[in-house]
Design an enzyme around this catalytic site. Structure first.
Site, short mmCIF file in Angstrom:
data_model
loop_
_atom_site.label_atom_id
_atom_site.label_comp_id
_atom_site.label_asym_id
_atom_site.label_seq_id
_atom_site.Cartn_x
_atom_site.Cartn_y
_atom_site.Cartn_z
N GLN A 111 0.81 -1.23 0.00
CA GLN A 111 0.00 0.00 0.00
C GLN A 111 0.84 1.27 0.00
O GLN A 111 0.32 2.34 -0.35
CB GLN A 111 -0.93 -0.02 1.22
CG GLN A 111 -1.95 -1.14 1.16
CD GLN A 111 -2.89 -1.10 2.33
OE1 GLN A 111 -2.67 -1.74 3.35
NE2 GLN A 111 -3.95 -0.34 2.22
N HIS A 153 0.90 -9.30 4.64
CA HIS A 153 -0.23 -8.36 4.50
C HIS A 153 -0.68 -8.40 3.04
O HIS A 153 -0.66 -7.40 2.32
CB HIS A 153 0.20 -6.95 4.91
CG HIS A 153 -0.95 -6.06 5.29
ND1 HIS A 153 -1.05 -5.41 6.51
CD2 HIS A 153 -2.07 -5.72 4.61
CE1 HIS A 153 -2.16 -4.69 6.54
NE2 HIS A 153 -2.80 -4.87 5.41
N ASN A 180 -1.95 -10.67 8.50
CA ASN A 180 -2.93 -9.60 8.65
C ASN A 180 -4.26 -10.05 8.04
O ASN A 180 -4.33 -10.33 6.84
CB ASN A 180 -2.45 -8.34 7.94
CG ASN A 180 -3.48 -7.22 8.07
OD1 ASN A 180 -3.61 -6.61 9.12
ND2 ASN A 180 -4.25 -7.00 7.01
N GLU A 181 -5.27 -10.13 8.88
CA GLU A 181 -6.64 -10.37 8.44
C GLU A 181 -6.79 -11.56 7.48
O GLU A 181 -7.18 -11.41 6.30
CB GLU A 181 -7.23 -9.11 7.80
CG GLU A 181 -7.27 -7.93 8.73
CD GLU A 181 -8.08 -6.77 8.20
OE1 GLU A 181 -8.59 -6.84 7.07
OE2 GLU A 181 -8.22 -5.78 8.93
N TYR A 227 -12.95 -1.47 12.85
CA TYR A 227 -13.40 -0.29 12.10
C TYR A 227 -14.85 0.09 12.35
O TYR A 227 -15.18 1.27 12.39
CB TYR A 227 -13.17 -0.51 10.59
CG TYR A 227 -11.71 -0.40 10.23
CD1 TYR A 227 -10.89 -1.53 10.21
CD2 TYR A 227 -11.12 0.84 9.97
CE1 TYR A 227 -9.53 -1.43 9.92
CE2 TYR A 227 -9.77 0.95 9.67
CZ TYR A 227 -8.99 -0.18 9.65
OH TYR A 227 -7.65 -0.09 9.37
N GLU A 259 -5.09 -1.97 14.13
CA GLU A 259 -5.62 -0.99 13.18
C GLU A 259 -6.94 -0.41 13.69
O GLU A 259 -7.81 -1.15 14.12
CB GLU A 259 -5.90 -1.59 11.79
CG GLU A 259 -4.68 -1.90 10.97
CD GLU A 259 -5.02 -2.48 9.62
OE1 GLU A 259 -6.08 -2.15 9.06
OE2 GLU A 259 -4.24 -3.33 9.13
N TRP A 289 -4.74 3.33 11.85
CA TRP A 289 -4.64 3.15 10.39
C TRP A 289 -5.11 4.42 9.73
O TRP A 289 -6.30 4.76 9.86
CB TRP A 289 -5.50 1.96 9.91
CG TRP A 289 -5.26 1.74 8.44
CD1 TRP A 289 -5.92 2.31 7.41
CD2 TRP A 289 -4.22 0.94 7.87
NE1 TRP A 289 -5.36 1.93 6.21
CE2 TRP A 289 -4.32 1.07 6.47
CE3 TRP A 289 -3.21 0.11 8.40
CZ2 TRP A 289 -3.46 0.43 5.59
CZ3 TRP A 289 -2.35 -0.52 7.52
CH2 TRP A 289 -2.48 -0.37 6.14
N GLU A 330 -5.59 1.95 -1.32
CA GLU A 330 -6.62 1.28 -0.56
C GLU A 330 -7.23 0.13 -1.35
O GLU A 330 -8.42 0.04 -1.60
CB GLU A 330 -7.71 2.28 -0.13
CG GLU A 330 -8.78 1.71 0.77
CD GLU A 330 -8.20 0.81 1.84
OE1 GLU A 330 -7.34 1.26 2.60
OE2 GLU A 330 -8.60 -0.38 1.87
N TRP A 331 -6.34 -0.80 -1.76
CA TRP A 331 -6.75 -2.03 -2.43
C TRP A 331 -7.68 -1.79 -3.61
O TRP A 331 -7.36 -0.93 -4.46
CB TRP A 331 -7.31 -3.01 -1.39
CG TRP A 331 -6.36 -3.22 -0.25
CD1 TRP A 331 -6.53 -2.82 1.04
CD2 TRP A 331 -5.05 -3.83 -0.29
NE1 TRP A 331 -5.42 -3.15 1.81
CE2 TRP A 331 -4.50 -3.76 1.02
CE3 TRP A 331 -4.28 -4.42 -1.30
CZ2 TRP A 331 -3.23 -4.26 1.34
CZ3 TRP A 331 -3.01 -4.92 -1.00
CH2 TRP A 331 -2.51 -4.86 0.31
#
Ligand SMILES: N#[N+]C[C@@H]1[C@@H](O)[C@H](O)[C@@H](O)[C@@H]2O[C@H]12
Length: 438
Positions: free
Chosen positions: A21, A121, A165-166, A294, A349, A395, A402-403
């Site tokens: 990113q 990630h 990550n996630e 989030y 995050e 974050w 952003e992907w």
């Protein structure tokens, strides 16, 4: 008004980023392609065809970025290592890639900023994808070799590590919805990929115990507060079920060595295979969970959906991502995780995408200051409720790729002018600087 001194003395505040990113230099110094390089270069996969080819050019500007971290007064910085920069073909070492992360870690330490390193990630070397990627059981051993190498390379200076990550995003967005790389749309593949991600995690933890005796290692999951979107009893039932699919699916195996039974039953009922290999490896004890929080997710019973539920929009104020601003969910999930898993936690995050506008050299993102204050307050409330919360990473340090949304969403406390690569501290960064002194 919440103050830094309200938190425990050893509590750390930091910011987080990820290699693909922010780094750019996608084809420089021997870096190989990742699944995100290929995905972002595939027409239609990312907004405006945006890619991470240049991103924030952090690969070249890392010293400047670390000076900004120091100016703000951050205790720590969470970043990820680009696996394809270290092993372009998934196996052989690219020394120039290794040299970059040695320089980055040394520069952080020189500026009294504690490095927190995420091994994965989302940027899987494309060469490994061509061998089956997360669908190939051998991937766990490739990851173990990569992790072992990095522990040996940086473990003398880096004492806090996150394996993945996630994994929910890597598996369910990457293999079921197809929104993320590699863009598959197959629920069975998602379940298989999730299992191999967890196996890879377990192997890395075993390697960590052998290589870094005085360090801490954990797993970072996206943690969503799942709530019923209406008052129907069946929506309460699906909310409990979705919580198992999303949250428990990636926490339970790591602590209890098994998947949540309700979710396994539903998958099995649908004729899907739920793997159960290596649960002993997957549940190799860890030192902490990383929590990426989030927002909340509202679900309602929906017979038309293969899994019996659908998402609904809530009516709370939302960020630019369309995510409700719901600080209470952070408190609820921190307490839930503490009570269920009894492990220390880091918020790895939390932050928001905002309608950030550059006006006369400033970005007046008061909405982000308010967002952070409210979430800091809930984090403190959780600590006072007995949660062993050790740190909080915002974050993100700076606006970044952003992907699938490309560069359209700005999460940073530092504004990046992508035309000039100029960095500008937003009002939220100036606020954080004062908060960290308070
Ligand atoms: N979307 N969004 C923002 C943020 C994303 O930029 C990170 O890479 C992920 O770890 C997590 O999804 C959260």
């Amino acid at each position: 008004m919440i103050r830094r001194s309200d938190f425990p003395k050893d509590f750390i505040f930091g910011t987080a980023t990820a290699a693909y990113q922010i780094e750019g230099a996608a084809n420089e110094d021997g870096r190989g392609p990742s699944i995100w390089d290929v995905f972002s270069h595939t027409p239609g996969k990312t907004l405006n065809g945006d890619t991470g080819d240049v991103a924030c050019d952090h690969y070249h500007r890392y010293k400047e970025d670390i000076q900004l971290m120091k100016e703000i007064g951050l205790d720590a910085y969470r970043f990820s290592i680009s696996w394809p920069r270290i092993m372009p073909d998934g196996k052989n070492i690219n020394q120039k890639g290794v040299d970059f992360y040695n320089r980055l870690v040394d520069e952080l330490l020189k500026n009294d900023i504690k490095p927190f390193v995420t091994l994965y990630h989302w940027d899987l070397p494309y060469a490994l994808y061509e061998k089956g990627g997360w669908l190939n059981p051998d991937i766990a051993l490739y990851f173990r070799a990569y992790a072992t190498f990095m522990f040996n390379e940086l473990g003398d200076r880096v004492k806090h590590w996150i394996t993945l990550n996630e994994p929910w995003c890597s598996s369910f967005l990457g293999y079921y919805t197809g929104e993320h790389a590699p863009g598959h749309q197959n629920l069975q593949e998602a379940i298989t990929a999730a299992h191999n991600l967890l196996r890879a995690h377990g192997h890395a933890v075993q390697a960590f115990r052998e290589e870094v005796k005085d360090g801490k290692v954990g797993l970072t999951n996206v943690v969503m507060k799942i709530e019923p979107g209406d008052a129907k009893p069946e929506s309460f039932l699906v909310a409990n079920l979705v919580d198992k699919f999303v949250n428990a699916w990636f926490h339970d195996p790591v602590v209890f060595g098994k998947y949540p039974e309700e979710a396994v039953a539903l998958y099995t009922e649908k004729g899907l295979q739920v793997p159960d290999s290596d649960m002993n490896i997957i549940s190799t004890p860890i030192d902490f969970f990383g929590v990426n929080y989030y927002t909340r997710t509202l679900v309602v019973f929906d017979m038309n959906n293969p899994l019996g539920f659908s998402y609904v929009q809530g009516d709370l104020p939302k960020t630019e991502m369309g995510w409700e601003i719901y600080p209470q969910g952070l408190f609820d999930m921190l307490v839930y995780l503490k009570e269920r898993y009894k492990l220390p936690l880091y918020i790895t995050e939390n932050g928001m995408a905002g309608p950030d506008k550059l006006e006369n050299g400033r970005v007046h993102d008061n909405y982000r200051i308010e967002y952070l204050e409210k979430h800091f307050e809930k984090a403190l409330e959780a600590i006072n409720a007995g949660v062993d919360l050790k740190g909080y990473f915002i974050w993100s340090l700076m606006d970044n790729f952003e992907w699938a949304y490309g560069y359209s969403k700005r999460f940073g406390i530092i504004y990046v002018d992508y035309n000039t690569q100029k960095r500008i501290l937003k009002d939220s960064a100036l606020w954080l600087k004062e908060f960290l002194k308070s």
